[in-house]
Design an enzyme around this catalytic site. Structure first.
Site, PDB file in Angstrom:
ATOM      1  CG  HIS A 220      61.830  33.460  30.905  1.00  0.00           C
ATOM      2  ND1 HIS A 220      61.931  32.087  30.818  1.00  0.00           N
ATOM      3  CD2 HIS A 220      60.831  33.813  30.056  1.00  0.00           C
ATOM      4  CE1 HIS A 220      61.023  31.636  29.967  1.00  0.00           C
ATOM      5  NE2 HIS A 220      60.344  32.679  29.476  1.00  0.00           N
TER       6      HIS A 220
ATOM      7  CG  HIS B  36      59.979  35.447  25.073  1.00  0.00           C
ATOM      8  ND1 HIS B  36      60.420  34.131  25.101  1.00  0.00           N
ATOM      9  CD2 HIS B  36      59.056  35.555  26.063  1.00  0.00           C
ATOM     10  CE1 HIS B  36      59.766  33.475  26.047  1.00  0.00           C
ATOM     11  NE2 HIS B  36      58.945  34.325  26.654  1.00  0.00           N
TER      12      HIS B  36
ATOM     13  NE  ARG C 284      60.168  28.112  27.631  1.00  0.00           N
ATOM     14  CZ  ARG C 284      59.226  29.036  27.516  1.00  0.00           C
ATOM     15  NH1 ARG C 284      59.010  29.611  26.343  1.00  0.00           N
ATOM     16  NH2 ARG C 284      58.514  29.418  28.561  1.00  0.00           N
TER      17      ARG C 284
ATOM     18  CG  HIS D 250      57.032  31.352  33.575  1.00  0.00           C
ATOM     19  ND1 HIS D 250      58.018  32.312  33.655  1.00  0.00           N
ATOM     20  CD2 HIS D 250      56.724  31.240  32.252  1.00  0.00           C
ATOM     21  CE1 HIS D 250      58.287  32.773  32.437  1.00  0.00           C
ATOM     22  NE2 HIS D 250      57.528  32.127  31.566  1.00  0.00           N
TER      23      HIS D 250
ATOM     24  CG  ASP E  97      57.405  35.786  30.519  1.00  0.00           C
ATOM     25  OD1 ASP E  97      58.101  35.326  29.596  1.00  0.00           O
ATOM     26  OD2 ASP E  97      56.188  35.516  30.650  1.00  0.00           O
TER      27      ASP E  97
ATOM     28  CG  ASN F 274      50.661  33.167  24.323  1.00  0.00           C
ATOM     29  OD1 ASN F 274      49.791  33.290  23.465  1.00  0.00           O
ATOM     30  ND2 ASN F 274      51.886  32.713  24.034  1.00  0.00           N
TER      31      ASN F 274
END
Length: 295
Positions: free
Chosen positions: A30, A32, A123, A180, A250, A255
């Site tokens: 996971h 990005h 997702r 998560h 992650d 955020n």
């Protein structure tokens, strides 16, 4: 979101070198990529503007951490424009795959195209800070078309929604990956209703869970040892469902309440997967079965 909002640096550019040596082909399941915005513009409706976190920075991080495989999850920062992830997959030499963001009415031809490009799932978010793209009933209907394309479903939801989403998600035609640790509050412990419902849901072999986000779910972000309460819940899930847990950093941590150190997150794995066999299962065997790397 206005163009005047200054970009936010969401990642640590100099992470620690982990003490833990990861097994060959260890998978970060996971992450990005953001931008570069000059080539892949950020979505107009994004909730913040990040500093670019492109594929080159990600690849360098993984070399530093000893990670050999990865799954890049499309970020809401880029909306339904999956090109930045697709570009990273193409540059990854078979070691990088993806999870896309799509509307529920996406065309079958686009699902097939994404699958051919190295995407393994799509997702959907049920988070307050992210606009919902579809209802759960629309998403479950879509899973029949995902099955035809060889794609799974990944969901990211507020912890309290596990109770209302559990029934509908169990009707999915494809495996369902929960992000998560279900975004539970680790301070409430394993006996809290939200974690108990997540744990019970995983008894259904349709479901996988990402034991990522130990740094997100533990409000004591700088506790000693780091993220101890998040680690405890991740370890509980892995011990209960050793064949259906995967892990990720992650990166680049959008955020978030703080900027985690990815080297610290890797070292926390020694307290989540407490034997070499369990670490191999979490980082290599389970991701291979779920994502089907072909490198």
């Amino acid at each position: 979101m206005t163009s005047h909002t200054p970009p936010v640096l969401t990642f640590n550019p100099t992470p620690a070198t982990p003490a833990l040596t990861l097994p060959p082909l260890a998978c970060d399941s996971h992450v990005h990529v953001f931008g570069p915005a000059s080539r892949y513009p950020y979505a107009a409706g994004r909730n913040f503007t990040p500093v670019d976190a492109p594929k080159e920075t990600l690849f360098a991080l993984h070399r530093h951490l000893g990670i050999g495989r990865c799954v890049i999850v499309q970020s809401a920062v880029h909306g339904f424009d999956n090109r930045a992830v697709e570009d990273a997959i193409a540059a990854g030499g078979g070691r990088y795959l993806g999870v896309a963001l799509v509307p529920a009415n996406v065309a079958d031809a686009e699902l097939q195209r994404l699958a051919a490009a190295g995407f393994r799932g799509v997702r959907f978010n049920f988070m307050k800070h992210l606009a919902a793209a579809a209802s759960v009933d629309e998403i479950i209907a879509l899973t029949h078309r995902l099955k035809a394309a060889g794609l799974h479903l990944q969901v990211h939801f507020e912890s309290s929604l596990v109770h209302s989403l559990a029934g509908p998600l169990a009707r999915s035609a494809v495996p369902v990956v929960i992000d998560h640790i279900g975004r539970v509050d680790a301070a409430l412990g394993a006996d809290h209703a939200d974690f108990a419902a997540l744990h019970a849901l995983l008894a259904n072999p349709l479901f996988y869970v990402k034991v990522s986000g130990i740094d997100r779910i533990d409000p004591q972000a700088h506790s000693t040892p780091p993220y101890a309460r998040g680690v405890a819940l991740a370890r509980t899930l892995l011990e209960s469902y050793p064949d259906r847990c995967v892990w990720g950093t992650d990166w680049p941590h959008p955020n978030h309440t703080h900027v985690p150190d990815d080297g610290v997150l890797v070292d926390a794995l020694a307290r989540i997967a407490t034997t070499p066999a369990r670490l191999q299962q979490l980082l290599v065997d389970n991701p291979q079965r779920l994502y089907r790397f072909a490198d």
